[in-house]
Design a protein around this motif. Sequence first.
Motif, PDB file in Angstrom:
ATOM      1  N   GLU A 259       3.133   3.612   9.985  1.00 26.90           N
ATOM      2  CA  GLU A 259       4.431   3.726   9.314  1.00 26.90           C
ATOM      3  C   GLU A 259       5.518   4.176  10.286  1.00 26.90           C
ATOM      4  N   LYS A 260       5.188   5.095  11.152  1.00 29.62           N
ATOM      5  CA  LYS A 260       6.163   5.540  12.152  1.00 29.62           C
ATOM      6  C   LYS A 260       6.582   4.360  13.033  1.00 29.62           C
ATOM      7  N   TYR A 261       5.654   3.485  13.329  1.00 33.11           N
ATOM      8  CA  TYR A 261       5.953   2.314  14.155  1.00 33.11           C
ATOM      9  C   TYR A 261       6.824   1.306  13.398  1.00 33.11           C
ATOM     10  N   GLY A 262       6.665   1.245  12.083  1.00 31.57           N
ATOM     11  CA  GLY A 262       7.469   0.315  11.295  1.00 31.57           C
ATOM     12  C   GLY A 262       6.693  -0.560  10.329  1.00 31.57           C
ATOM     13  N   PHE A 263       5.373  -0.411  10.288  1.00 32.34           N
ATOM     14  CA  PHE A 263       4.581  -1.142   9.309  1.00 32.34           C
ATOM     15  C   PHE A 263       4.837  -0.545   7.929  1.00 32.34           C
ATOM     16  N   LYS A 264       4.805  -1.397   6.911  1.00 29.25           N
ATOM     17  CA  LYS A 264       5.014  -0.964   5.529  1.00 29.25           C
ATOM     18  C   LYS A 264       3.761  -1.264   4.721  1.00 29.25           C
ATOM     19  N   ARG A 265       3.401  -0.315   3.844  1.00 25.90           N
ATOM     20  CA  ARG A 265       2.263  -0.553   2.947  1.00 25.90           C
ATOM     21  C   ARG A 265       2.623  -1.701   2.005  1.00 25.90           C
ATOM     22  N   ASP A 266       1.709  -2.653   1.886  1.00 27.14           N
ATOM     23  CA  ASP A 266       1.963  -3.834   1.081  1.00 27.14           C
ATOM     24  C   ASP A 266       1.145  -3.801  -0.206  1.00 27.14           C
ATOM     25  N   LYS A 267      -0.172  -3.674  -0.056  1.00 28.79           N
ATOM     26  CA  LYS A 267      -1.014  -3.605  -1.251  1.00 28.79           C
ATOM     27  C   LYS A 267      -2.365  -3.007  -0.899  1.00 28.79           C
ATOM     28  N   ILE A 268      -3.012  -2.478  -1.915  1.00 28.16           N
ATOM     29  CA  ILE A 268      -4.362  -1.929  -1.741  1.00 28.16           C
ATOM     30  C   ILE A 268      -5.365  -3.048  -1.978  1.00 28.16           C
ATOM     31  N   VAL A 269      -6.353  -3.131  -1.083  1.00 29.32           N
ATOM     32  CA  VAL A 269      -7.433  -4.087  -1.231  1.00 29.32           C
ATOM     33  C   VAL A 269      -8.691  -3.270  -1.550  1.00 29.32           C
ATOM     34  N   LYS A 270      -9.148  -3.393  -2.779  1.00 31.50           N
ATOM     35  CA  LYS A 270     -10.304  -2.626  -3.246  1.00 31.50           C
ATOM     36  C   LYS A 270     -11.558  -2.959  -2.439  1.00 31.50           C
ATOM     37  N   ARG A 271     -12.317  -1.914  -2.101  1.00 31.93           N
ATOM     38  CA  ARG A 271     -13.621  -2.021  -1.427  1.00 31.93           C
ATOM     39  C   ARG A 271     -13.560  -2.798  -0.109  1.00 31.93           C
ATOM     40  N   TYR A 272     -12.394  -2.867   0.535  1.00 30.37           N
ATOM     41  CA  TYR A 272     -12.268  -3.612   1.798  1.00 30.37           C
ATOM     42  C   TYR A 272     -13.248  -3.083   2.841  1.00 30.37           C
ATOM     43  N   TYR A 273     -13.438  -1.775   2.877  1.00 31.89           N
ATOM     44  CA  TYR A 273     -14.336  -1.160   3.855  1.00 31.89           C
ATOM     45  C   TYR A 273     -15.701  -0.822   3.262  1.00 31.89           C
ATOM     46  N   GLY A 274     -15.977  -1.321   2.060  1.00 32.10           N
ATOM     47  CA  GLY A 274     -17.254  -1.074   1.395  1.00 32.10           C
ATOM     48  C   GLY A 274     -17.038  -0.333   0.091  1.00 32.10           C
ATOM     49  N   PRO A 275     -18.122  -0.067  -0.633  1.00 35.37           N
ATOM     50  CA  PRO A 275     -18.016   0.615  -1.927  1.00 35.37           C
ATOM     51  C   PRO A 275     -17.278   1.954  -1.800  1.00 35.37           C
ATOM     52  N   GLY A 276     -16.274   2.132  -2.644  1.00 29.96           N
ATOM     53  CA  GLY A 276     -15.521   3.384  -2.649  1.00 29.96           C
ATOM     54  C   GLY A 276     -14.582   3.562  -1.463  1.00 29.96           C
ATOM     55  N   ARG A 277     -14.381   2.516  -0.666  1.00 31.69           N
ATOM     56  CA  ARG A 277     -13.541   2.603   0.540  1.00 31.69           C
ATOM     57  C   ARG A 277     -12.493   1.492   0.515  1.00 31.69           C
ATOM     58  N   ASP A 278     -11.373   1.795  -0.084  1.00 33.07           N
ATOM     59  CA  ASP A 278     -10.287   0.821  -0.199  1.00 33.07           C
ATOM     60  C   ASP A 278      -9.461   0.783   1.085  1.00 33.07           C
ATOM     61  N   GLY A 279      -8.725  -0.306   1.240  1.00 35.29           N
ATOM     62  CA  GLY A 279      -7.859  -0.445   2.403  1.00 35.29           C
ATOM     63  C   GLY A 279      -6.428  -0.754   2.002  1.00 35.29           C
ATOM     64  N   TRP A 280      -5.495  -0.263   2.792  1.00 35.47           N
ATOM     65  CA  TRP A 280      -4.096  -0.669   2.653  1.00 35.47           C
ATOM     66  C   TRP A 280      -3.878  -1.889   3.533  1.00 35.47           C
ATOM     67  N   ARG A 281      -3.254  -2.915   2.980  1.00 36.77           N
ATOM     68  CA  ARG A 281      -2.741  -3.981   3.827  1.00 36.77           C
ATOM     69  C   ARG A 281      -1.310  -3.560   4.162  1.00 36.77           C
ATOM     70  N   MET A 282      -1.012  -3.541   5.448  1.00 39.57           N
ATOM     71  CA  MET A 282       0.310  -3.147   5.896  1.00 39.57           C
ATOM     72  C   MET A 282       0.939  -4.312   6.659  1.00 39.57           C
ATOM     73  N   ARG A 283       2.252  -4.462   6.537  1.00 39.39           N
ATOM     74  CA  ARG A 283       2.956  -5.586   7.152  1.00 39.39           C
ATOM     75  C   ARG A 283       4.126  -5.104   7.993  1.00 39.39           C
ATOM     76  N   PHE A 284       4.428  -5.907   8.987  1.00 38.39           N
ATOM     77  CA  PHE A 284       5.535  -5.627   9.899  1.00 38.39           C
ATOM     78  C   PHE A 284       6.264  -6.947  10.145  1.00 38.39           C
ATOM     79  N   LYS A 285       7.558  -6.981   9.888  1.00 37.42           N
ATOM     80  CA  LYS A 285       8.337  -8.207  10.139  1.00 37.42           C
ATOM     81  C   LYS A 285       8.623  -8.275  11.622  1.00 37.42           C
TER      82      LYS A 285
END
Length: 157
Positions: free
Chosen positions: A126-152
């Motif tokens: 976030e300090k660099y400029g990426f913005k949280r876009d959406k949560i992807v459930k179980r991206y890293y496995g059961p009980g471990r969600d991931g943020w997809r972050m984007r940078f224009k």
Amino acid sequence: MHPSRRRPVARIRKFETSDLERILAIERSSFGNDAWDEKMFLAFHRKCPDLFLVATVRRRIAGYTITCAGARNAELASIAVDPRDRRSGVGEAMLNHTLAELRALGVKMWWLMVETKNEPGIRFYEKYGFKRDKIVKRYYGPGRDGWRMRFKATAAN
């Protein structure tokens, strides 16, 4: 900052297979049980060789980053900095170098995934400029969600 206490300058260059042992050590110290193995790094070296970069500080590898770029979008697949070199500008230097390359390629959007519980990583992005876009459930496995972050990549951030 006092001249004698300046941060060492990180130099950025492309990954070479002779870097692999050091990269694996940084990977293990950064990600523990989630660390990628040698085969994964070699696969990324084949798939995305132009943006598989290493940062050196005083001729010692201090970190690496891997970005895979398409025509319009790019994914920051992985980034890690040796624990002793964190908060010294190494990660930012690697991102700056990558961003310049992405802009030269005409890439519009740069994105990444980060575990929702990885607060230091989220703050860094976030300090660099990426913005949280959406949560992807179980991206890293059961009980471990991931943020997809984007940078224009086309914007002057």
